[in-house]
Design a protein around this motif. Structure first.
Motif, PDB file in Angstrom:
ATOM      1  N   ASP A   1       0.826  -1.201   0.000  1.00  0.00           N
ATOM      2  CA  ASP A   1       0.000   0.000   0.000  1.00  0.00           C
ATOM      3  C   ASP A   1       0.867   1.260   0.000  1.00  0.00           C
ATOM      4  N   ARG A   2       2.059   1.157   0.588  1.00  0.00           N
ATOM      5  CA  ARG A   2       2.938   2.328   0.657  1.00  0.00           C
ATOM      6  C   ARG A   2       3.852   2.460  -0.557  1.00  0.00           C
ATOM      7  N   PHE A   3       4.493   1.348  -0.958  1.00  0.00           N
ATOM      8  CA  PHE A   3       5.517   1.417  -2.005  1.00  0.00           C
ATOM      9  C   PHE A   3       5.056   0.893  -3.360  1.00  0.00           C
ATOM     10  N   GLY A   4       3.895   0.254  -3.408  1.00  0.00           N
ATOM     11  CA  GLY A   4       3.413  -0.296  -4.665  1.00  0.00           C
ATOM     12  C   GLY A   4       3.463  -1.812  -4.667  1.00  0.00           C
ATOM     13  N   ARG A   5       2.664  -2.407  -5.572  1.00  0.00           N
ATOM     14  CA  ARG A   5       2.600  -3.870  -5.638  1.00  0.00           C
ATOM     15  C   ARG A   5       3.872  -4.458  -6.263  1.00  0.00           C
ATOM     16  N   LYS A   6       4.342  -3.848  -7.339  1.00  0.00           N
ATOM     17  CA  LYS A   6       5.466  -4.402  -8.094  1.00  0.00           C
ATOM     18  C   LYS A   6       6.766  -4.480  -7.295  1.00  0.00           C
ATOM     19  N   PRO A   7       7.202  -3.416  -6.597  1.00  0.00           N
ATOM     20  CA  PRO A   7       8.470  -3.522  -5.853  1.00  0.00           C
ATOM     21  C   PRO A   7       8.469  -4.625  -4.800  1.00  0.00           C
ATOM     22  N   ILE A   8       7.336  -4.833  -4.143  1.00  0.00           N
ATOM     23  CA  ILE A   8       7.285  -5.858  -3.091  1.00  0.00           C
ATOM     24  C   ILE A   8       7.233  -7.250  -3.710  1.00  0.00           C
ATOM     25  N   LEU A   9       6.653  -7.375  -4.906  1.00  0.00           N
ATOM     26  CA  LEU A   9       6.718  -8.649  -5.624  1.00  0.00           C
ATOM     27  C   LEU A   9       8.167  -8.995  -5.974  1.00  0.00           C
ATOM     28  N   ILE A  10       8.937  -7.993  -6.378  1.00  0.00           N
ATOM     29  CA  ILE A  10      10.357  -8.223  -6.696  1.00  0.00           C
ATOM     30  C   ILE A  10      11.102  -8.664  -5.436  1.00  0.00           C
ATOM     31  N   LEU A  11      10.815  -8.021  -4.307  1.00  0.00           N
ATOM     32  CA  LEU A  11      11.435  -8.416  -3.044  1.00  0.00           C
ATOM     33  C   LEU A  11      11.098  -9.868  -2.707  1.00  0.00           C
ATOM     34  N   ALA A  12       9.835 -10.255  -2.894  1.00  0.00           N
ATOM     35  CA  ALA A  12       9.417 -11.636  -2.620  1.00  0.00           C
ATOM     36  C   ALA A  12      10.182 -12.620  -3.488  1.00  0.00           C
ATOM     37  N   ALA A  13      10.361 -12.283  -4.769  1.00  0.00           N
ATOM     38  CA  ALA A  13      11.089 -13.166  -5.686  1.00  0.00           C
ATOM     39  C   ALA A  13      12.536 -13.354  -5.247  1.00  0.00           C
ATOM     40  N   LEU A  14      13.164 -12.275  -4.789  1.00  0.00           N
ATOM     41  CA  LEU A  14      14.551 -12.367  -4.314  1.00  0.00           C
ATOM     42  C   LEU A  14      14.645 -13.254  -3.073  1.00  0.00           C
ATOM     43  N   LEU A  15      13.678 -13.156  -2.189  1.00  0.00           N
ATOM     44  CA  LEU A  15      13.666 -14.003  -0.990  1.00  0.00           C
ATOM     45  C   LEU A  15      13.522 -15.477  -1.361  1.00  0.00           C
ATOM     46  N   PHE A  16      12.689 -15.773  -2.369  1.00  0.00           N
ATOM     47  CA  PHE A  16      12.553 -17.142  -2.846  1.00  0.00           C
ATOM     48  C   PHE A  16      13.913 -17.692  -3.302  1.00  0.00           C
ATOM     49  N   PHE A  17      14.626 -16.890  -4.080  1.00  0.00           N
ATOM     50  CA  PHE A  17      15.901 -17.354  -4.649  1.00  0.00           C
ATOM     51  C   PHE A  17      16.935 -17.605  -3.558  1.00  0.00           C
ATOM     52  N   VAL A  18      17.038 -16.661  -2.624  1.00  0.00           N
ATOM     53  CA  VAL A  18      17.993 -16.810  -1.519  1.00  0.00           C
ATOM     54  C   VAL A  18      17.686 -18.065  -0.708  1.00  0.00           C
ATOM     55  N   SER A  19      16.411 -18.300  -0.442  1.00  0.00           N
ATOM     56  CA  SER A  19      16.008 -19.473   0.328  1.00  0.00           C
ATOM     57  C   SER A  19      16.334 -20.770  -0.400  1.00  0.00           C
ATOM     58  N   ALA A  20      16.052 -20.817  -1.707  1.00  0.00           N
ATOM     59  CA  ALA A  20      16.314 -22.032  -2.477  1.00  0.00           C
ATOM     60  C   ALA A  20      17.805 -22.378  -2.457  1.00  0.00           C
ATOM     61  N   PHE A  21      18.638 -21.369  -2.599  1.00  0.00           N
ATOM     62  CA  PHE A  21      20.084 -21.615  -2.603  1.00  0.00           C
ATOM     63  C   PHE A  21      20.571 -22.122  -1.240  1.00  0.00           C
ATOM     64  N   PHE A  22      20.202 -21.416  -0.182  1.00  0.00           N
ATOM     65  CA  PHE A  22      20.733 -21.778   1.136  1.00  0.00           C
ATOM     66  C   PHE A  22      20.059 -23.027   1.724  1.00  0.00           C
ATOM     67  N   SER A  23      18.884 -23.403   1.210  1.00  0.00           N
ATOM     68  CA  SER A  23      18.277 -24.667   1.642  1.00  0.00           C
ATOM     69  C   SER A  23      19.013 -25.869   1.074  1.00  0.00           C
ATOM     70  N   SER A  24      19.768 -25.645   0.003  1.00  0.00           N
ATOM     71  CA  SER A  24      20.475 -26.758  -0.648  1.00  0.00           C
ATOM     72  C   SER A  24      21.881 -26.987  -0.097  1.00  0.00           C
ATOM     73  N   VAL A  25      22.387 -26.055   0.687  1.00  0.00           N
ATOM     74  CA  VAL A  25      23.786 -26.175   1.141  1.00  0.00           C
ATOM     75  C   VAL A  25      24.005 -26.130   2.651  1.00  0.00           C
ATOM     76  N   PRO A  26      22.973 -26.124   3.507  1.00  0.00           N
ATOM     77  CA  PRO A  26      23.237 -25.915   4.939  1.00  0.00           C
ATOM     78  C   PRO A  26      23.963 -27.091   5.576  1.00  0.00           C
TER      79      PRO A  26
END
Length: 474
Positions: A83-108
Motif C-alpha cells: 500500500d505504501r511502495f506499490g505492488r510491483k516492488p514488493i513482488l520483486i522483493l518476494a522473488a529475491l527471498l525465494f531465490f535466496v532461500s532455495a540456494f541456502f536450503s540446498s547447502v546448509p
C-alpha cells in the motif's frame, strides 16, 4: 452508475491490450508457481532430513512448518508495504527471498541453518500469497476477473506438480548408475543427499520470475489511489471498455480513508473481514496442505514404499491440475458460490471415507490413492479455486493490501498450526482420527460459506464495495 465510455479501439490496440493483460497476469501468477513449489518441495524430503539430523516427531513438525512462520510474517507486512511502495516492488522483493532461500536450503551444514533458509523462503511465500492475486484483480476486467485471478490458483497447482515431479525425477536420478555427480558438493546435492537437490531446483523458476517482473507495470488502481490518476487511468483504458467515473476523479474524502485496519471494523466491512478470515481458516482446516506436505508419509502409512509414494503424489498433483483447469473455465459462468459450496460438500464426504479406511485398518493399496484423488479434485474445484478470487475482490482499493494481509495472515497462521501439530497429533490419535477432525472443520466451513459469502461474479470491484455498504444499512 455513471460510467465513462471509451472510444472504440483498433484491432492493433486490442491485440496490444490482450498482450499487456496476458503478460501481466502471467508474470504475477509466477508468484503462485513459486508459492506452490516452495510449499510442496518439502514433501519429498521429510524421511531423509529426519534420518540425517536424527529428528523427533515434533522436530519433523517444526521442519515442515518453519517456512510457515516466515509466511505469517510475510503476509502480515506485505499489505502495508505494498500500500505504501506499490505492488510491483514488493513482488520483486518476494522473488529475491525465494531465490535466496532455495540456494541456502540446498547447502546448509546443520539443521538450524536449514530452518533459517526455510524461514526466509516463507517470507517470500507470504508476500506472494498476498500480492499476486491482488495485483491480478486490480488489472482484470470484471467479466473475466474470476478466470484471471483463478490463474493464480492454477499456477500454485502447477508449482506443486512441478515440485512433485522434480522430487520424483531427482530421486530416481540419485539412484541411477548414470549419475555423473560423484565428487564434491555436487555429489552431496545430487546424489548422496538428494534432498538438497530438491530444494536447489527452485532456483530455476525463481530466476525467471525475477527477470520478468521488470517488464510489467505497476497496478493501475494503486496508481490512482496514490494520486497518479492520469497514468493509472491510461492503463485501465487499455484494459476496460468503460470505467467508473469516480476512478477518474478520486474524492478527497476517499484519500482520508487511508486510516488502516480500523476501516475494516466499520459496519459492512466487518462482514467482508469475516468472509476473508473464514475462507482462510476453514480452507486450511480442510487438510489440503497436510496432504501436500505429508502426502508421501500418508501413503507410506497405507503401505507404499517411498519411491512409489512420491510417484503417486505426482498422480495426485495431476488430478489437482485437471480439476483446477475445470474450475478456471467455470468460475465466471457458474459463479463462486456453487463451486465453493458444492465442492466443499464433496470434500467432507471424501474426508469421512478416507478416515474410515484408516480407522478400520483397510487403508492399503489403490483405495487410499483413489479417495485422495477424489478429495484433492473436490478441493481444486471449490475452495482452492475460489479463495484467492474472493479475497482479492471483496475489499476497497485503499485498504485492499492490509485487508488481504489480515486474511492471508489467518491463512498462514492456521496452516502453521496444522502442519506443526499433524505428525504429533496422528502419532497419538491415529491417521483416521486426523482425517475425521478435518471433516468436522470442513462441515462447519460449508455452513459458514452458505450463510455469509455473496455471489460476486461479473461485478466490478467498486460494485462489490457498494454491496458491503448496503449490507451495513440493513
Amino acid at each position: 452508475m455513471n460510467k465513462v465510455k471509451l472510444k472504440e479501439s483498433s484491432a492493433s490496440d486490442g491485440q496490444k491490450t490482450k498482450t499487456l493483460l496476458g503478460l501481466t497476469c502471467f508474470v504475477a501468477s509466477l508468484g503462485g508457481v513459486l508459492f506452490g513449489f516452495d510449499t510442496a518441495v518439502i514433501s519429498g524430503t521429510f524421511g531423509m532430513v529426519e534420518t540425517q539430523f536424527g529428528l523427533s516427531k515434533l522436530m519433523v513438525g517444526w521442519f515442515g512448518s518453519s517456512a510457515l512462520i516466515g509466511a505469517i510474517v510475510g503476509a502480515f507486512i506485505a499489505g502495508t508495504l505494498s500500500d505504501r511502495f506499490g505492488r510491483k516492488p514488493i513482488l520483486i522483493l518476494a522473488a529475491l527471498l525465494f531465490f535466496v532461500s532455495a540456494f541456502f536450503s540446498s547447502v546448509p551444514p546443520s539443521f538450524t541453518l536449514l530452518i533459517v533458509a526455510r524461514l526466509v523462503g516463507g517470507l517470500g511465500v507470504g508476500m506472494a500469497s498476498v500480492l499476486s492475486p491482488m495485483y491480478i484483480s486490480e488489472f482484470a476486467p470484471a467479466k473475466i476477473r474470476g478466470r484471471l485471478v483463478a490463474l493464480y490458483q492454477l499456477s500454485i497447482v502447477l508449482g506443486i506438480l512441478l515440485a512433485y515431479f522434480s522430487n520424483w525425477a531427482l530421486l530416481r536420478y540419485a539412484a541411477s548408475p548414470d549419475n555423473i555427480f560423484t565428487h564434491g558438493i555436487l555429489q552431496k546435492v545430487f546424489n548422496t543427499e538428494i534432498w538438497r537437490g530438491m530444494f536447489a531446483a527452485e532456483m530455476v523458476p525463481c530466476g525467471l520470475f525475477i527477470l520478468l517482473l521488470f517488464f510489467v507495470p505497476e497496478s493501475p488502481r494503486w496508481l490512482i489511489d496514490k494520486g497518479f490518476v492520469e497514468k493509472g487511468v491510461a492503463l485501465l483504458k487499455r484494459i476496460n471498455g468503460e470505467l467508473d467515473e469516480k476512478l477518474l476523479h478520486p474524492k478527497k474524502e476517499d484519500k482520508k480513508k487511508d486510516v488502516g485496519i480500523r476501516e475494516l471494523l466499520k459496519p459492512g466491512m466487518r462482514r467482508a473481514l469475516a468472509v476473508g478470515i473464514g475462507l482462510s481458516v476453514f480452507g486450511q482446516f480442510t487438510g489440503v496442505n497436510i496432504v501436500i506436505y505429508y502426502g508421501p508419509t500418508i501413503l507410506e502409512g497405507a503401505g507404499f514404499a517411498l519411491d512409489n509414494a512420491v510417484q503417486f503424489q505426482v498422480l495426485i498433483g495431476i488430478i489437482n491440475l485437471i480439476f483446477t483447469v475445470i474450475a478456471l473455465t467455470k468460475i465466471d459462468s457458474w459463479g463462486r458460490r456453487p463451486l465453493l459450496i458444492g465442492g466443499m460438500t464433496a470434500v467432507f464426504v471424501s474426508l469421512c471415507a478416507i478416515g474410515t479406511l484408516f480407522v478400520t485398518n483397510i487403508a492399503s493399496g489403490i483405495w487410499t490413492v483413489v479417495l485422495l484423488c477424489i478429495y484433492i479434485g473436490s478441493l481444486a474445484l471449490s475452495i482452492n479455486a475460489v479463495i484467492w478470487v474472493i479475497i482479492g475482490e471483496i475489499y476497497p482499493t485503499h485498504i485492499r493490501g492490509r485487508a488481504m494481509s489480515l486474511a492471508t495472515f489467518a491463512n498462514w497462521g492456521t496452516n502453521f498450526a496444522a502442519a506443526f501439530l499433524f505428525p504429533w497429533y496422528v502419532a497419538n490419535v491415529g491417521m483416521g482420527a486426523g482425517f475425521f477432525t478435518f471433516a468436522a472443520f470442513c462441515l462447519a466451513g460449508t455452513i459458514f460459506f452458505y450463510k455469509l459469502i455473496p455471489e460476486t461474479k461479473g461485478k466490478s470491484l467498486e460494485e462489490i464495495e457498494r454491496y458491503w455498504m448496503e449490507q451495513a444499512k440493513q
